[in-house]
Scaffold this motif. Structure first.
Motif, PDB file in Angstrom:
ATOM      1  N   ASN A 434     -21.583 -46.379  37.516  1.00 42.37           N
ATOM      2  CA  ASN A 434     -21.421 -44.940  37.300  1.00 42.37           C
ATOM      3  C   ASN A 434     -20.666 -44.672  36.004  1.00 42.37           C
ATOM      4  O   ASN A 434     -21.030 -43.776  35.238  1.00 42.37           O
ATOM      5  CB  ASN A 434     -20.687 -44.296  38.471  1.00 42.37           C
ATOM      6  CG  ASN A 434     -21.437 -44.456  39.776  1.00 42.37           C
ATOM      7  OD1 ASN A 434     -21.347 -45.504  40.403  1.00 42.37           O
ATOM      8  ND2 ASN A 434     -22.205 -43.467  40.165  1.00 42.37           N
ATOM      9  N   ALA A 436     -20.574 -46.557  33.405  1.00 37.80           N
ATOM     10  CA  ALA A 436     -21.432 -46.933  32.281  1.00 37.80           C
ATOM     11  C   ALA A 436     -22.720 -46.111  32.248  1.00 37.80           C
ATOM     12  O   ALA A 436     -23.444 -46.142  31.258  1.00 37.80           O
ATOM     13  CB  ALA A 436     -21.770 -48.426  32.364  1.00 37.80           C
ATOM     14  N   GLY A 437     -23.035 -45.404  33.335  1.00 38.14           N
ATOM     15  CA  GLY A 437     -24.233 -44.571  33.396  1.00 38.14           C
ATOM     16  C   GLY A 437     -25.510 -45.332  33.675  1.00 38.14           C
ATOM     17  O   GLY A 437     -26.602 -44.756  33.650  1.00 38.14           O
ATOM     18  N   ILE A 438     -25.414 -46.623  33.954  1.00 39.01           N
ATOM     19  CA  ILE A 438     -26.610 -47.466  34.104  1.00 39.01           C
ATOM     20  C   ILE A 438     -27.195 -47.380  35.525  1.00 39.01           C
ATOM     21  O   ILE A 438     -26.500 -46.982  36.452  1.00 39.01           O
ATOM     22  CB  ILE A 438     -26.275 -48.946  33.784  1.00 39.01           C
ATOM     23  CG1 ILE A 438     -25.156 -49.447  34.722  1.00 39.01           C
ATOM     24  CG2 ILE A 438     -25.863 -49.096  32.323  1.00 39.01           C
ATOM     25  CD1 ILE A 438     -24.924 -50.935  34.653  1.00 39.01           C
TER      26      ILE A 438
END
Lengths: 488, 97
Positions: A434, A436-438
């Motif tokens: 979350n 890192a947005g991956i």
């Protein structure tokens, strides 16, 4: 096909609907009957609207009869976490604050589901405002893990995970801010995916931590999760953080992308605190990929140990801001005891919010308050940059990472409710994605000696969900953990 | 640097957050949040000199749209969830003397 109707995969149901072997009405009736039979034990649902689901099933059958079926989800019920707005249906976020709220509009993800002919089914239990890891923070009820009803289903999307595991819907939607899809999926033995930040619109998703929240699917199989993500993903002008990109055909990619892949094993995810049975199951999965010809590489994500700290600063800070809207004025619980307007805020929020929500709003307010902002919030944002950098660096070397989804199988109800920090640490392997947005997916990869499910987490490159599905599917087609159901 | 992990002024923060806390809640939260802040202290050991903060995982630019009016909710719909309504308006306690 020996599974009863309510336990069949969405892709199998889709084929049977298309071949007119079953009708949507039969399917929805079977799901309603199943829900009535087991939900008293499981407690996945806060509420459900049978008449609405039956009417939509009839409409779906009529479309199909007229040769106008809308696609693979037409006529299939999809359970909805009680955090996504469905027009005309209640939306409580499992909070007293929104006790009587009825959504005046559809979330974008729900609008897309309806446009695909899917049937939004019920309101699924969750930790209040998605804050928690066990669904014990719901103000409405607790949800049981279908594999052992003394255990928690995980959270915050515990209802969404338990619903699929118990056969109360073939598919559900949840939301994931720090692991709230992947962790309960792992603990309930189902597939759960958090897409890349921005892939699915957050419009109509009640905000918890806006820079971390993502909507995603729960399913029995990787293919089913791909079908559901396909339906809800895509750019939306109503979400300013929505990402403009062409969404690939995920099911086609499952056929075409056969690897082998270069897979990374982050050493920091296999250290102290990892349950030996979980480690054994995940190591066995890694061996499977090695035998399949994948190159397995040790990698390092050196800032992993800071992820939980960074998360509880950023998520609570954003939550304290987002939850300021629950003021007792416009559409929330309003205290009847208030003496003046300011007192109305204090009392309505004291009465409307549960304990964990209050605790996080207090923490978030503190880390943003004058004199502490630089030390906490700004510092956390900088460490977030380093955590994200760790992942991107690893992806220069490998296609995806293999890790446990959770440090241990489902814990018992009540075990961690008095110790928030211990509860927070149960998300240690999911939070990084979350920040890192991956994208990340959890798939069933074994059972503990006590018969509790264990999850394998696969973390991928930004916007490469198709690769994640393909890698996950490779394991799934050689194993049958996903096909096992709890004895309810 | 954040070092005062035992020093959350709960009355001050609860006032900022506009939440009335009971004495028991204040005591419990002070202890629990003290533990959390102590855990968070480990961030002090990270060198972030020269590191830019990340507000969103992916760089975002402002998103613009035409400043054109679009239909909104009818008044009845917009007021449906309001806790108190009078003459098509949300009723609130008196705010000016």
């Amino acid at each position: 096909m020996s599974d009863p109707l309510y336990y069949r995969t969405a892709s199998a149901l889709s084929r049977e609907l298309e071949a007119k072997k079953i009708s949507s009405l039969e399917l929805v009736r079977a799901v309603i009957e199943r829900t009535r039979a087991v939900d008293g034990t499981v407690g996945a649902f806060i509420s459900f609207d049978e008449d609405d689901a039956l009417a939509r099933a009839r409409a779906s059958d009529a479309r199909r009869e007229g040769g106008e079926a809308l696609g693979p989800l037409d006529g299939i019920p999809v359970g909805i976490k009680d955090i996504l707005a469905v027009e005309g249906q209640p939306l409580t976020c499992a909070s007293r604050m929104l006790g009587d709220f009825v959504s005046p509009y559809d979330a974008t993800a729900i609008g897309k589901l309806k446009a695909a002919g899917a049937i939004p089914w019920g309101r699924l239990n969750m930790d209040e405002f998605a804050m928690g890891s066990s669904t014990e923070n719901s103000s409405v009820k607790t949800t049981a893990n279908p594999w052992n009803t003394d255990c928690i289903p995980g959270g915050s999307s515990g209802g969404s995970a338990a619903c699929v595991a118990a056969g109360e819907a073939p598919l559900t939607l949840g939301s994931d801010t720090g692991g709230s899809i992947r962790q309960p999926a792992a603990l309930c033995g189902v597939v759960g995916m958090k897409p890349t930040y921005g892939l699915v619109s957050r419009y109509g998703l009640v905000a918890f931590a806006s820079s971390l929240d993502q909507v995603g699917p729960f399913a029995h199989t990787v293919e089913d999760a791909a079908i559901l993500l396909q339906a809800v993903a895509g750019y939306d002008r109503r979400d300013s953080t929505s990402y403009k990109t062409d969404i690939p055909d995920y099911r086609a990619a499952l056929q075409e992308n056969r690897g082998p892949w270069k897979l990374g094993i982050p050493s920091e995810y296999f250290g102290e605190g990892l349950d030996p049975e979980v480690e054994k199951a995940v190591r066995a999965a890694i061996d499977f990929y090695r035998k399949e010809g994948c190159e397995i590489v040790e990698v390092s994500l050196p800032h992993t140990e800071y992820a939980v700290g960074v998360y509880y600063i950023i998520a609570t800070a954003e939550a304290s801001s987002n939850l300021a809207r629950y003021d007792g004025i416009r559409y929330t619980h309003r205290s009847s005891e208030a003496t003046d307007a300011i007192d109305l805020y204090f009392r309505s929020r004291a009465e409307g919010f549960g304990e964990e929500v209050k605790r996080r709003v207090i923490l978030g307010t503190y880390v943003l308050s004058s004199g502490y902002y630089d030390a906490y919030y700004l510092k956390a944002q900088k460490v977030r940059t380093l955590i994200r950098g760790d992942f991107l660096k690893a992806y220069n070397q490998v296609d995806a990472l293999l890790t446990p989804t959770t440090p241990a199988p489902a814990f018992r109800k009540g075990e961690k409710t008095d110790d928030p920090l211990r509860m927070y640490l149960s998300d240690i392997y999911t939070i990084g994605a979350n920040l890192a947005g991956i994208p990340g997916i959890s798939i069933p990869c074994g059972f503990s000696g006590d018969g509790l499910p264990i999850g394998l987490q696969i973390l991928g490159r930004p916007y490469q969900e198709a690769d994640l599905f393909a890698i996950a599917r490779r394991f799934e087609e050689a194993h049958d953990y996903h096909a096992k159901h709890p004895g309810l | 640097m954040a070092n005062d992990s035992d020093g959350i002024d709960i009355d001050y923060v609860a006032n900022l957050a506009r939440i009335a806390l009971t004495d028991q809640e204040k005591e419990r939260f002070s202890g629990q949040l003290g533990d959390v802040l102590k855990y968070i202290e480990k961030l002090n050991t990270v060198d972030v000199s020269g590191v830019e903060p990340t507000a969103h995982a992916f760089p975002l630019e402002n998103v613009w749209r035409e400043d054109a009016a679009e239909p909104g909710f009818p008044v009845e719909t917009a007021l449906k969830n309001a806790p108190a309504v009078r003459r098509n308006m949300i009723a609130v306690p008196k705010v000016v003397e």
